[in-house]
Structure formats: structure tokens, C-alpha cells
Write a protein that holds these residues in place. Sequence first.
Motif, PDB file in Angstrom:
ATOM      1  N   ASN A   1      56.252  26.119  29.554  1.00 46.11           N
ATOM      2  CA  ASN A   1      56.539  26.775  30.827  1.00 46.11           C
ATOM      3  C   ASN A   1      56.308  28.287  30.757  1.00 46.11           C
ATOM      4  OD1 ASN A   1      57.185  26.630  33.538  1.00 46.11           O
ATOM      5  ND2 ASN A   1      59.359  27.006  33.165  1.00 46.11           N
ATOM      6  N   TYR A   2      55.220  28.667  30.074  1.00 42.44           N
ATOM      7  CA  TYR A   2      54.772  30.055  29.954  1.00 42.44           C
ATOM      8  C   TYR A   2      55.752  30.960  29.216  1.00 42.44           C
ATOM      9  CZ  TYR A   2      51.117  28.488  33.020  1.00 42.44           C
ATOM     10  OH  TYR A   2      50.061  27.781  33.543  1.00 42.44           O
ATOM     11  N   SER A   3      56.584  30.391  28.385  1.00 39.40           N
ATOM     12  CA  SER A   3      57.517  31.162  27.568  1.00 39.40           C
ATOM     13  C   SER A   3      56.981  31.236  26.139  1.00 39.40           C
ATOM     14  CB  SER A   3      58.892  30.505  27.560  1.00 39.40           C
ATOM     15  OG  SER A   3      59.748  31.179  26.664  1.00 39.40           O
ATOM     16  N   VAL A   4      56.913  32.440  25.577  1.00 35.60           N
ATOM     17  CA  VAL A   4      56.404  32.610  24.217  1.00 35.60           C
ATOM     18  C   VAL A   4      57.514  32.982  23.230  1.00 35.60           C
ATOM     19  CG1 VAL A   4      54.064  33.193  24.942  1.00 35.60           C
ATOM     20  CG2 VAL A   4      55.763  35.012  24.654  1.00 35.60           C
ATOM     21  N   GLU A   5      58.756  32.891  23.649  1.00 33.46           N
ATOM     22  CA  GLU A   5      59.880  33.253  22.785  1.00 33.46           C
ATOM     23  C   GLU A   5      59.869  32.498  21.466  1.00 33.46           C
ATOM     24  OE1 GLU A   5      63.488  32.732  24.958  1.00 33.46           O
ATOM     25  OE2 GLU A   5      62.907  34.166  26.506  1.00 33.46           O
ATOM     26  N   GLU A   6      59.401  31.261  21.495  1.00 40.36           N
ATOM     27  CA  GLU A   6      59.367  30.415  20.300  1.00 40.36           C
ATOM     28  C   GLU A   6      58.460  30.984  19.203  1.00 40.36           C
ATOM     29  OE1 GLU A   6      58.235  25.888  19.811  1.00 40.36           O
ATOM     30  OE2 GLU A   6      59.447  26.212  21.611  1.00 40.36           O
ATOM     31  N   LEU A   7      57.559  31.874  19.581  1.00 36.83           N
ATOM     32  CA  LEU A   7      56.606  32.443  18.628  1.00 36.83           C
ATOM     33  C   LEU A   7      57.179  33.613  17.841  1.00 36.83           C
ATOM     34  CD1 LEU A   7      53.380  32.311  20.802  1.00 36.83           C
ATOM     35  CD2 LEU A   7      54.155  30.689  19.069  1.00 36.83           C
ATOM     36  N   TYR A   8      58.399  34.015  18.140  1.00 36.00           N
ATOM     37  CA  TYR A   8      59.057  35.105  17.408  1.00 36.00           C
ATOM     38  C   TYR A   8      60.138  34.524  16.520  1.00 36.00           C
ATOM     39  CZ  TYR A   8      56.744  38.343  20.559  1.00 36.00           C
ATOM     40  OH  TYR A   8      55.798  39.043  21.255  1.00 36.00           O
ATOM     41  N   ASN A   9      60.156  34.950  15.256  1.00 36.01           N
ATOM     42  CA  ASN A   9      61.196  34.453  14.356  1.00 36.01           C
ATOM     43  C   ASN A   9      62.452  35.305  14.492  1.00 36.01           C
ATOM     44  OD1 ASN A   9      60.851  36.779  12.814  1.00 36.01           O
ATOM     45  ND2 ASN A   9      59.694  35.757  11.211  1.00 36.01           N
ATOM     46  N   ALA A  10      63.467  35.027  13.682  1.00 38.38           N
ATOM     47  CA  ALA A  10      64.751  35.726  13.778  1.00 38.38           C
ATOM     48  C   ALA A  10      64.620  37.226  13.525  1.00 38.38           C
ATOM     49  CB  ALA A  10      65.747  35.109  12.791  1.00 38.38           C
ATOM     50  N   ASP A  11      63.617  37.618  12.739  1.00 33.07           N
ATOM     51  CA  ASP A  11      63.409  39.038  12.446  1.00 33.07           C
ATOM     52  C   ASP A  11      62.508  39.723  13.472  1.00 33.07           C
ATOM     53  OD1 ASP A  11      64.957  38.912  10.101  1.00 33.07           O
ATOM     54  OD2 ASP A  11      63.238  38.190   8.951  1.00 33.07           O
ATOM     55  N   GLY A  12      62.035  38.975  14.459  1.00 29.87           N
ATOM     56  CA  GLY A  12      61.212  39.549  15.509  1.00 29.87           C
ATOM     57  C   GLY A  12      59.720  39.543  15.237  1.00 29.87           C
ATOM     58  N   TYR A  13      59.302  38.886  14.161  1.00 33.89           N
ATOM     59  CA  TYR A  13      57.877  38.815  13.838  1.00 33.89           C
ATOM     60  C   TYR A  13      57.184  37.742  14.673  1.00 33.89           C
ATOM     61  CZ  TYR A  13      58.868  41.860   9.910  1.00 33.89           C
ATOM     62  OH  TYR A  13      59.252  42.915   9.148  1.00 33.89           O
ATOM     63  N   PHE A  14      55.973  38.033  15.091  1.00 34.21           N
ATOM     64  CA  PHE A  14      55.176  37.159  15.953  1.00 34.21           C
ATOM     65  C   PHE A  14      54.256  36.314  15.085  1.00 34.21           C
ATOM     66  CE2 PHE A  14      51.484  36.563  18.848  1.00 34.21           C
ATOM     67  CZ  PHE A  14      52.138  35.970  19.897  1.00 34.21           C
ATOM     68  N   ASP A  15      54.279  34.993  15.247  1.00 35.76           N
ATOM     69  CA  ASP A  15      53.455  34.096  14.446  1.00 35.76           C
ATOM     70  C   ASP A  15      52.985  32.921  15.288  1.00 35.76           C
ATOM     71  OD1 ASP A  15      52.164  32.714  12.436  1.00 35.76           O
ATOM     72  OD2 ASP A  15      54.006  32.060  11.451  1.00 35.76           O
ATOM     73  N   THR A  16      51.665  32.760  15.394  1.00 39.53           N
ATOM     74  CA  THR A  16      51.103  31.681  16.203  1.00 39.53           C
ATOM     75  C   THR A  16      50.623  30.500  15.355  1.00 39.53           C
ATOM     76  OG1 THR A  16      48.905  32.677  16.159  1.00 39.53           O
ATOM     77  CG2 THR A  16      50.349  33.278  18.001  1.00 39.53           C
ATOM     78  N   ALA A  17      50.790  30.566  14.054  1.00 38.78           N
ATOM     79  CA  ALA A  17      50.279  29.506  13.175  1.00 38.78           C
ATOM     80  C   ALA A  17      50.846  28.135  13.544  1.00 38.78           C
ATOM     81  CB  ALA A  17      50.586  29.832  11.723  1.00 38.78           C
ATOM     82  N   CYS A  18      52.100  28.073  13.921  1.00 36.57           N
ATOM     83  CA  CYS A  18      52.749  26.800  14.213  1.00 36.57           C
ATOM     84  C   CYS A  18      52.122  26.086  15.407  1.00 36.57           C
ATOM     85  CB  CYS A  18      54.238  27.003  14.459  1.00 36.57           C
ATOM     86  SG  CYS A  18      54.618  28.053  15.886  1.00 36.57           S
ATOM     87  N   LEU A  19      51.647  26.805  16.384  1.00 37.06           N
ATOM     88  CA  LEU A  19      51.142  26.141  17.578  1.00 37.06           C
ATOM     89  C   LEU A  19      49.716  25.633  17.432  1.00 37.06           C
ATOM     90  CD1 LEU A  19      49.203  28.319  19.294  1.00 37.06           C
ATOM     91  CD2 LEU A  19      51.426  29.356  19.569  1.00 37.06           C
ATOM     92  N   TRP A  20      48.948  26.151  16.485  1.00 39.64           N
ATOM     93  CA  TRP A  20      47.560  25.694  16.324  1.00 39.64           C
ATOM     94  C   TRP A  20      47.453  24.393  15.534  1.00 39.64           C
ATOM     95  CZ3 TRP A  20      43.840  27.051  19.301  1.00 39.64           C
ATOM     96  CH2 TRP A  20      43.878  28.273  19.939  1.00 39.64           C
ATOM     97  N   LYS A  21      48.519  23.964  14.888  1.00 42.15           N
ATOM     98  CA  LYS A  21      48.475  22.734  14.088  1.00 42.15           C
ATOM     99  C   LYS A  21      48.128  21.516  14.934  1.00 42.15           C
ATOM    100  CE  LYS A  21      51.588  24.361  10.561  1.00 42.15           C
ATOM    101  NZ  LYS A  21      52.872  24.254   9.912  1.00 42.15           N
TER     102      LYS A  21
END
Length: 70
Positions: free
Chosen positions: A20-40
Motif C-alpha cells: 500500500n505504498y508504504s516503505v517503512e519495512e525497508l528501514y531497520n531498527a537503526d534507520g538504515y535503508f535496505d532493499t535486498a529483502c524485497l528483490w528475493k
Amino acid sequence: MAIWQTTIVLIPAQWVEDKNYSVEELYNADGYFDTACLWKHHQPNVQIDKLLDNVLVRTESNISDFKMWG
């Protein structure tokens, strides 16, 4: 020395729609942005390497799983 630098991040449209156009899941607890999980589970059905090679020069990476252009 670069005058400016930018990072371009590609995110699969289907993933964004599913979330639903939310990218919050792409930030970890420390605030780092990582898209590796979604390309699997969302691999493009085009040869993205060849498309990018037509526009940008491929660059060597110290990390074997990374592909870099620029």
C-alpha cells in the motif's frame, strides 16, 4: 573528487502496491535503508544488466553479490 553523487534505488512496483505504498519495512531498527529483502521474490523478467550497460559504465565492486554502475 565528485561534484555531486546520488543513489538510485529501484523498488519493484508489485511490492510497493502490495505494501500500500508504504516503505517503512525497508528501514531497520537503526534507520538504515535496505532493499535486498524485497528483490528475493520480485526479479525482473528483463535483462536489467544489459539495459543499465547501455546507459551507465559498469563499476567493479568489492562485494561479490553487488552489481554497480556509474
